[in-house]
Design an enzyme around this catalytic site. Structure first.
Site, short mmCIF file in Angstrom:
data_model
loop_
_atom_site.label_atom_id
_atom_site.label_comp_id
_atom_site.label_asym_id
_atom_site.label_seq_id
_atom_site.Cartn_x
_atom_site.Cartn_y
_atom_site.Cartn_z
N GLN C 125 0.84 -1.19 0.00
CA GLN C 125 0.00 0.00 0.00
C GLN C 125 0.88 1.24 0.00
OE1 GLN C 125 -2.45 1.24 3.53
NE2 GLN C 125 -4.12 0.49 2.27
N GLY C 126 0.51 2.24 -0.74
CA GLY C 126 1.29 3.49 -0.77
C GLY C 126 0.40 4.68 -0.51
N SER C 128 0.39 6.59 3.10
CA SER C 128 1.01 7.53 4.05
C SER C 128 2.28 8.15 3.50
CB SER C 128 1.36 6.80 5.34
OG SER C 128 0.22 6.36 5.99
N SER C 160 4.39 -1.50 4.22
CA SER C 160 4.79 -2.86 4.57
C SER C 160 5.09 -3.65 3.31
CB SER C 160 3.66 -3.57 5.32
OG SER C 160 3.31 -2.83 6.46
N GLU C 243 -10.20 -2.71 5.16
CA GLU C 243 -9.23 -3.09 6.17
C GLU C 243 -9.86 -3.22 7.54
OE1 GLU C 243 -4.90 -1.54 7.81
OE2 GLU C 243 -5.94 -0.41 6.28
#
Lengths: 388, 332, 388, 332
Positions: C125-126, C128, C160, C243
């Protein structure tokens, strides 16, 4: 640094202890009404007569002029022996007196200060309003200058002892066009003036700890303004700071007494709804031990604040730390007490007739005099410098 | 598995809420508090007429034939509205009477002609009577057995104080013979009672959450609704989480106990612990969020707080649940 | 309402249990790097081969199309038997897949969905960035449209498995003149494109759970935009909602296992630094019992949310309740674990090699995926309707 | 009674802070963490030169002649800066050596030539060595007696893990004779040690409060410094209260223990309980307030958290304080 009392301090403590033991009223304090007023004023008069009134008030105002340490010792000794809490005398002796000393005119001081120390009058506070609770600066009770009088109309809320007091610290809006914190004025309101109506508010414990006060064109002489007209916010803030300093010393001694008593009870019987003696239940015992540690630390912090700030002209915002922790601890401790004695216990309460009342009253303490959230705002902004 | 409300369940809730808002809204609760029992009598006859006291009893025994979960839905509303009166004791008493062969007594209890109070066993024959003032029968519930006695069986009654002015408390000694007895192996009255107490607590957790949220949306300070301040907003969020957990777990407990599931004991104990915590914390926070208003007699917050304390002493409080939780076998 | 499983549900559970027992990888999972990637993908491939991949994915995308209850049962059975957590496969299977199903083009779905289910790719995931943590909408990584490509420059943080992933859910700012939430775009970024630099971040437990990712004029085809250009916020919010739904089921089973183990340990020895067996210490025992009650309630809430919302097109903000309570409970439980086993225990940890690592990792959980404060904001505003 | 710092006390604090910020600022702590012990050696000789190890020892015994309160001020700074090395053990060991008649050993400890580690008694002769790696002596502290042993007395040393990478932990068996022994009646080493641990914890509570407040003033999200949000502001306020209570109580404890006051045991226990709670909670909140940054290795928050855990096991943790607190006589 040194914890040991000097010979003078030890002498003072002993003298205070001896005098209090001889003189404090041992008959039960009436619950409310004129009988309570008379009881509290009589105790103040006795202190005056004995030379113990205003331990740390300046000598020029007939106080003893002693250091704040002696004030703390005096309060602790009174509390330990079970003398009455300052309670209805609090606003007069701990709010109004110091505020007048710091901000009053010579005439105001000459008239009011002796009456306070001599036990002739009670005062009450008139700050909060229905729409101005936490947000004190939004108050709406207005005072219009008419000749040499202020004509006051509006409503105050949460005024303790309004029905018994002679005078009131009254905060009103005198310039409606000014920004929120400007345009307020602090006046001494004679509670017997025409146009004042007082209504007690029943609280969750079934008692009445507060009143509503209504003002219908009450005419108050301009000579009673403390500070300047439209300078009331500054004067009020100094008054609130006084409240948050050593104001909880008596209460802290009560906390210690509550824990002592709970440990005693826990040694005699199982906690409510449990099977072992409370003291043998690791959870109950652990919470009691922690409470005792926290009470010790609160006392240490109170002494530290008081002794380090005694040269300051008025107490700093650190008093909010004591107020926040004291009231939250008290409520937490009373919840623990309910776990130990249970509801409806026939055991005598510590500050009220029953543990139930002590417990319920603790809910008012994290609210009255500024909620815990307000205290945290003050600590965050004024002690730590965090942005608004 | 199905966790949605059936149409029947929705009707039950609607009907209960209808009766309560009609005959026992908070103003009437305050009338009862002030000593006027007539709203209670009106409510009682309506409740009996609608079959509240036999909701979870089979039709052969005079009930409506629903299950514990439907009773839990009813008592959640009772908790939510701080409804006074010995509703729980009478419901359980009718069950004991019906199953214990006292059909006539059961019929009277179900029909609203007589009422029952609870007797919490203390030591020997000494009990604490809870909500037993002006009732005709007393239900003594032990872990292993429940016995229904005539009110006259309680002697040496001494009134006790208590936080909840709407729930009487007395100490007494029970003597004489029960009119009906049911063993827990046949029907776990204590477990059902505890689940229904948890349901009332869950209702209180929701009601106080709602009270706080409503106040936070309307009360203005510093130029905006106080719900905009994180101190209030986050407290409301925590209240919502606590209430949601309590509600979900009460549902699981009611269904498990009703099914005699292997993990029923753990589920019921978990419901009790979570619901007690949620109700007490939420009631406390409701007072704090209402600030000055919150500590007045006129504000309903204290009614909830006090009711929580009254409920906690029934069928074993939080500490009593520990054994069931620590020795629970993993469920399915 | 009924807790009992239908015969079909029982059959599903039994079949899942049997299949998992026969097929789950029992060799130790590599800690990191390509070996871990290969291990996790191999487990996904085996599920695909066995017909168990995408239990609740729609049949048209090669999922099993089963109800969410079966998804929960599957996750619980995997966790109970000790099969690997979804971990590195999480973004692909639980984020990217559902997001593409809801928002992707036919071409995107046709290309990516099979690769995900068949265990051919990992995603990361990109979202933040250094200056956009809790305040995601303030992100600054820019994408400039140049012909049929986006040219992306900037930096992402807390990604992550960036070093192991094939694709990334990348949220970038494509219209700098638009208000904060407008002007963002959600694209599929191939992690092997030129201009991408990945740097692992060491965390407090000494391990690396996250990476920084730098983008230096990375050229991404416009065909990889999911939703529309400048519609990225809506797409991203739907991804975050996924999520917060059933994402913590595996973790909840782990919590139950942690409590089981702690009760076992407490039955064998004194809690750290104490004298009685942990289970005989009322405070320790009480906290363990409460934890078990809270875990039961969390499971009940997860089931309730999932089963009541299964008809909704995407999970509601109620998922924030599960995320908030689960992560706070996990951290609280790990603090209790430290009280019981003590630091430096030689006992094996539950999800990491040691209890120390399990404990330290729990500090990341109340932060990653939106801090507890952000969850409380979401609950307050979107569930309860409180003002911003 | 006087609770203000004397000029001497101010100088001590300034000097300690000066040395630490000069030779052991956080970058150097991280060097030690990475295995480079030279900053530690430099600090050690400066510390010895400035008399840190004999601050509370009389001049006749080779010390500087201050009291426990001055030692507490020193160790508060040690806590605040997560200073590594067996400073506390060496300080207490020098005291035991000097009072136990081992003047030569005392001189070497005071002079920084040798160092000591702590041995926490477990059962029989089995001990847990804490911070005893590369030390020359071991101080075994029981409630009633403290004994100083040569490092060679520890046999069967088995390294243990631990949260704090800067504090070694081992299990070992102690055999052989001590070089010096002091009974608690003559000098309460365990009580002094616990007070100094509390001082370090109070320093950690303050340092983490400061770290959080500084970050809350600078980190911006949603268009303003995060300290403007009540969720952060109120947490900082609670941290400030906790730190202030811990600091005040540590002062009372140090003065009481030094004076052999009647309530010294209660005061020391209270300091320990309050300081442990403050340090652990504040370290935890510091991580949470720093959010993503807070869980990285580069952020100092974890160093504080881990140090709290290393300190808690020395001289009896929170649970061990219960007796002193529950059976305390009211003080004066």
């Amino acid at each position: 640094m040194d914890l040991r009392l000097s010979p003078e301090d030890v002498d003072f403590r002993q003298a205070a202890r001896d005098w209090i033991r001889e003189n404090y009223p041992t008959e039960p304090r009436p619950n409310d009404g004129p009988a309570m007023r008379e009881f509290d004023l009589e105790w103040q008069r006795r202190q005056w007569a004995g030379g113990w009134a205003g331990v740390s008030w300046p000598v020029e105002y007939q106080g003893r002029g002693l250091p704040v340490l002696h004030q703390l010792i005096w309060l602790e000794e009174c509390a330990r022996i079970g003398a009455p809490d300052i309670d209805s005398r609090f606003v007069a002796v701990n709010h109004a007196g110091p505020t007048l000393i710091a901000n009053g005119t010579q005439a105001q001081k000459a008239f009011h200060l002796p009456k306070i120390l001599r036990g002739e009058v009670l005062w009450c506070q008139g700050f909060s309003e229905p729409q101005a609770g936490s947000d004190l600066a939004s108050l709406r009770t207005v005072g219009v200058i008419d000749g040499d009088e202020l004509v006051v109309t509006g409503q105050k809320l949460w005024t303790s002892f309004a029905d018994l007091a002679d005078y009131q610290e009254l905060l009103i809006r005198t310039d409606p066009s000014a920004p929120r914190h400007k345009g307020l004025t602090w006046v001494i309101c004679d509670m017997r003036l025409p146009g004042i109506t007082i209504r007690p508010i029943k609280t969750l414990d079934g008692l009445s700890h507060f009143c509503e006060v209504f003002y219908d064109e009450v005419r108050i002489p301009l000579t009673t303004v403390v500070g300047e007209v439209n300078e009331g916010w500054r004067v009020a803030m100094s008054t609130l700071s006084f409240e948050r300093g050593t104001a909880f010393t008596h209460g802290q001694v009560q906390l210690a007494a509550i824990v002592d008593r709970l440990i005693e009870i826990a040694g005699e019987r199982p906690a409510y709804g449990r099977s072992k003696r409370g003291i043998d239940d690791d959870e109950i015992a652990g919470r009691l031990a922690t409470a005792r540690a926290e009470i010790a630390a609160l006392r240490a912090l109170t002494y530290t604040n008081a002794l380090r700030n005694q040269s300051a002209s008025q107490p700093g915002p650190e008093g909010s730390m004591v107020k926040l922790f004291y009231t939250e601890l008290r409520q937490r401790l009373m919840r623990l007490a309910m776990e130990i004695v249970g509801p409806g216990s026939t055991l005598r309460g510590i500050t009220h007739a029953t543990w139930d009342e002590d417990y319920l009253f603790s809910y008012t303490e994290t609210i009255a005099g500024g909620t815990s959230d307000i205290q945290r705002n003050i600590i965050g902004e004024r002690v730590l410098g965090l942005p608004r | 598995m199905d966790l949605t409300l059936s149409d029947d369940q929705r009707s039950i809730i609607d009907s209960v809420v209808g009766v309560i808002t009609d005959v026992m809204p908070i103003e009437k609760v305050r009338e009862v508090l002030a000593g006027n029992t007539s709203p209670l009598d009106v409510m009682w006859s309506q409740a009996a007429g609608l079959g509240w006291f036999g909701l979870g009893l089979t039709e052969e025994l005079g009930g409506t034939g629903f299950d514990l979960i439907e009773e839990a839905l009813l008592f959640k509303e009772v908790g939510r509205h701080v409804t006074p009166g010995p509703l729980l004791a009478t419901t359980l008493a009718a069950r004991v009477a019906a199953q214990g062969g006292a059909a006539e007594v059961a019929a009277k209890l179900l029909g609203g002609e007589v009422r029952a109070g609870l007797a919490v066993p203390l030591a020997g024959d000494v009990v604490r009577l809870v909500g037993a003032a002006a009732t005709d029968y007393l239900l003594v519930v032990h872990d292993t057995v429940a016995g229904l006695f005539p009110a006259s069986a309680a002697i040496d009654r001494i009134p006790l104080g208590g936080l909840d002015e709407l729930t009487s408390r007395e100490q007494a000694t029970v003597s004489g013979d029960p009119v009906a007895v049911v063993s827990a192996a046949d029907d776990p009255i204590a477990a059902r009672g505890s689940v229904l107490v948890s349901a009332m607590l869950a209702g209180i957790a929701e009601a106080t959450r709602d009270m706080s949220v409503t106040y936070a949306k309307t009360r203005e300070q510093f130029g905006s609704a106080i719900g905009a301040f994180q101190a209030v907003k986050h407290r409301c969020a925590d209240m919502a989480v606590a209430a949601a957990l309590a509600d979900a777990q009460v549902t699981f407990a009611a269904l498990s106990v009703n099914d005699f599931a292997a993990d029923a004991g753990m589920q019921a104990a978990a419901a009790r612990v979570v619901a007690e915590g949620a109700a007490l914390d939420n009631a406390r926070e409701t007072i704090q969020i209402h600030a000055g208003i919150g500590v007045t007699w006129e504000c309903d917050a204290h009614l909830y707080l006090k009711r929580v304390h009254a409920l906690r002493e029934l069928f074993g409080g939080e500490a009593a649940q520990r054994g069931s939780l620590l020795h629970a076998e993993p469920g399915n």
